[in-house]
Design an enzyme around this catalytic site. Structure first.
Site, PDB file in Angstrom:
ATOM      1  N   ASP A  17       0.828  -1.212   0.000  1.00  0.00           N
ATOM      2  CA  ASP A  17       0.000   0.000   0.000  1.00  0.00           C
ATOM      3  C   ASP A  17       0.862   1.261   0.000  1.00  0.00           C
ATOM      4  OD1 ASP A  17      -2.407   1.342   0.000  1.00  0.00           O
ATOM      5  OD2 ASP A  17      -2.616   1.329   2.182  1.00  0.00           O
ATOM      6  N   ASN A  65     -11.114  -2.526  -5.192  1.00  0.00           N
ATOM      7  CA  ASN A  65     -10.368  -1.531  -5.974  1.00  0.00           C
ATOM      8  C   ASN A  65     -11.058  -1.142  -7.288  1.00  0.00           C
ATOM      9  OD1 ASN A  65      -7.111  -2.768  -4.866  1.00  0.00           O
ATOM     10  ND2 ASN A  65      -8.279  -1.016  -4.115  1.00  0.00           N
TER      11      ASN A  65
HETATM   12  C1  IPE Z   1      -5.336  -2.784  -0.149  1.00  0.00           C
HETATM   13  O1  IPE Z   1      -5.070  -1.447  -0.273  1.00  0.00           O
HETATM   14  C2  IPE Z   1      -5.364  -3.420  -1.502  1.00  0.00           C
HETATM   15  C3  IPE Z   1      -4.070  -3.571  -2.167  1.00  0.00           C
HETATM   16  C4  IPE Z   1      -2.919  -3.294  -1.640  1.00  0.00           C
HETATM   17  C5  IPE Z   1      -4.140  -4.097  -3.512  1.00  0.00           C
HETATM   18  P1  IPE Z   1      -6.213  -0.349  -0.402  1.00  0.00           P
HETATM   19  O2  IPE Z   1      -5.506   0.948  -0.576  1.00  0.00           O
HETATM   20  O3  IPE Z   1      -7.186  -0.712  -1.455  1.00  0.00           O
HETATM   21  O4  IPE Z   1      -6.931  -0.434   1.008  1.00  0.00           O
HETATM   22  P2  IPE Z   1      -7.817   0.648   1.787  1.00  0.00           P
HETATM   23  O5  IPE Z   1      -8.868   1.151   0.817  1.00  0.00           O
HETATM   24  O6  IPE Z   1      -6.905   1.746   2.232  1.00  0.00           O
HETATM   25  O7  IPE Z   1      -8.376  -0.087   2.952  1.00  0.00           O
HETATM   26  C1  IPE Z   2      -1.645   0.238  -3.329  1.00  0.00           C
HETATM   27  O1  IPE Z   2      -1.436   1.605  -3.362  1.00  0.00           O
HETATM   28  C2  IPE Z   2      -1.884  -0.338  -4.707  1.00  0.00           C
HETATM   29  C3  IPE Z   2      -3.258  -0.758  -4.961  1.00  0.00           C
HETATM   30  C4  IPE Z   2      -4.251  -0.699  -4.123  1.00  0.00           C
HETATM   31  C5  IPE Z   2      -3.538  -1.284  -6.292  1.00  0.00           C
HETATM   32  P1  IPE Z   2      -2.636   2.635  -3.310  1.00  0.00           P
HETATM   33  O2  IPE Z   2      -2.996   2.985  -4.709  1.00  0.00           O
HETATM   34  O3  IPE Z   2      -3.742   2.139  -2.485  1.00  0.00           O
HETATM   35  O4  IPE Z   2      -1.917   3.862  -2.630  1.00  0.00           O
HETATM   36  P2  IPE Z   2      -2.560   4.870  -1.593  1.00  0.00           P
HETATM   37  O5  IPE Z   2      -3.094   4.063  -0.454  1.00  0.00           O
HETATM   38  O6  IPE Z   2      -3.639   5.614  -2.302  1.00  0.00           O
HETATM   39  O7  IPE Z   2      -1.431   5.752  -1.186  1.00  0.00           O
HETATM   40 MG    MG Z   3      -4.154   2.333  -0.505  1.00  0.00          MG
END
Ligand code: IPE
Ligand code: IPE
Ligand code: MG
Length: 240
Positions: A17, A65
């Site tokens: 993340d 997502n």
């Molecule tokens: C979890 O991260 C999913 C992945 C790393 C693919 P998210 O960014 O989607 O999670 P939330 O929305 O902060 O809980």
């Molecule tokens: C994790 O990074 C990757 C996926 C969820 C695909 P994020 O895109 O969630 O990054 P933040 O949480 O917005 O910084």
């Molecule tokens: Mg995230």
């Protein structure tokens, strides 16, 4: 690495993340963070392989997502396509044959019927080709949700006409049927939650949260996490 190798986890899960925040902090569009995150994934997987970890699960795209803008979703699947294509090319190139030499099996978890068709086809190809590799398993969670995993498993058992089910039945009907439960789950970027990652399998996983954003995550950060893991006392409900 200065940790006790005998105490390393067999299976590590990564909730990768912070890609978006990494890019936003630099005044760049979120996709730059995803690109950098994909490069980090390759490096960390190599590192895990080299230090003798047997299973690595990575959360690449969750069932939630899809709520993101289409452009971002498309970009993430393009990166996954590049990654799988690169692995497929390595696999078919007789001189490199990197996957076979390294013996990496590609596994996935999640409902692949919803992902772009060409990516789906490439994944099936690489999964078949690496099916015999047994030194290291890279398990990529794509369109994955822990709840969806459980629902999928229960439906599978219902279709097999099971009248009564036990824990072992569920475990062996999950996407991770051939993979042991994760010992250690690492989440980057500071949020302290699982976000629907391996809910059933993580019952006794050790959890580790770091503020480091995934695109900044390096082997030295993993070493620090592993050092922490090796000091933990896993009791599994027992007295010590
Ligand atoms: C979890 O991260 C999913 C992945 C790393 C693919 P998210 O960014 O989607 O999670 P939330 O929305 O902060 O809980
Ligand atoms: C994790 O990074 C990757 C996926 C969820 C695909 P994020 O895109 O969630 O990054 P933040 O949480 O917005 O910084
Ligand atoms: Mg995230």
């Amino acid at each position: 690495m200065k940790v006790d190798k005998n105490r390393l986890p067999i299976h590590i899960g990564f909730i990768m993340d912070g890609n978006g925040r990494w890019a936003t902090k630099r005044g760049m569009p979120r996709k730059f963070g995803h690109k950098r995150g994909a490069d980090v994934l390759e490096k960390i997987v190599d590192y895990c392989f080299n230090i003798g970890i047997k299973y690595v699960s990575v959360f690449a795209f969750s069932t939630e997502n899809w709520k993101r803008p289409k452009e971002e979703v498309d970009y993430i699947f393009n990166l996954l396509r590049d990654y799988i294509r690169k692995q497929n090319e390595k696999n078919t190139n007789q001189r490199q044959k990197e996957i076979e030499q390294k013996n990496i099996q590609i596994h996935t978890m999640g409902d692949l019927t919803k992902i772009p068709k060409d990516l789906y086809d490439e994944i099936l190809k690489i999964k078949t080709e690496t099916n015999d590799c047994d030194k290291f398993v890279l398990n990529i969670a794509m369109n994955y949700g822990g709840r969806d995993d459980i629902v999928y498993a229960v439906n599978k058992l219902l279709k097999a006409n099971k009248k009564e089910i036990n824990e072992r039945d569920i475990s062996s009907a999950l996407y991770t049927a051939d993979i042991p439960d994760p010992d250690f789950i690492i989440r980057t970027a500071g949020d302290v939650r699982l976000s629907n990652f391996m809910l059933y399998q993580s019952a006794y996983a050790e959890l580790y949260f770091t503020k480091t954003l995934w695109p900044d995550f390096k082997p030295k950060h993993l070493d620090k996490a592993l050092k922490n893991y090796t000091k933990r006392n896993r009791k599994f409900g027992n007295v010590n």
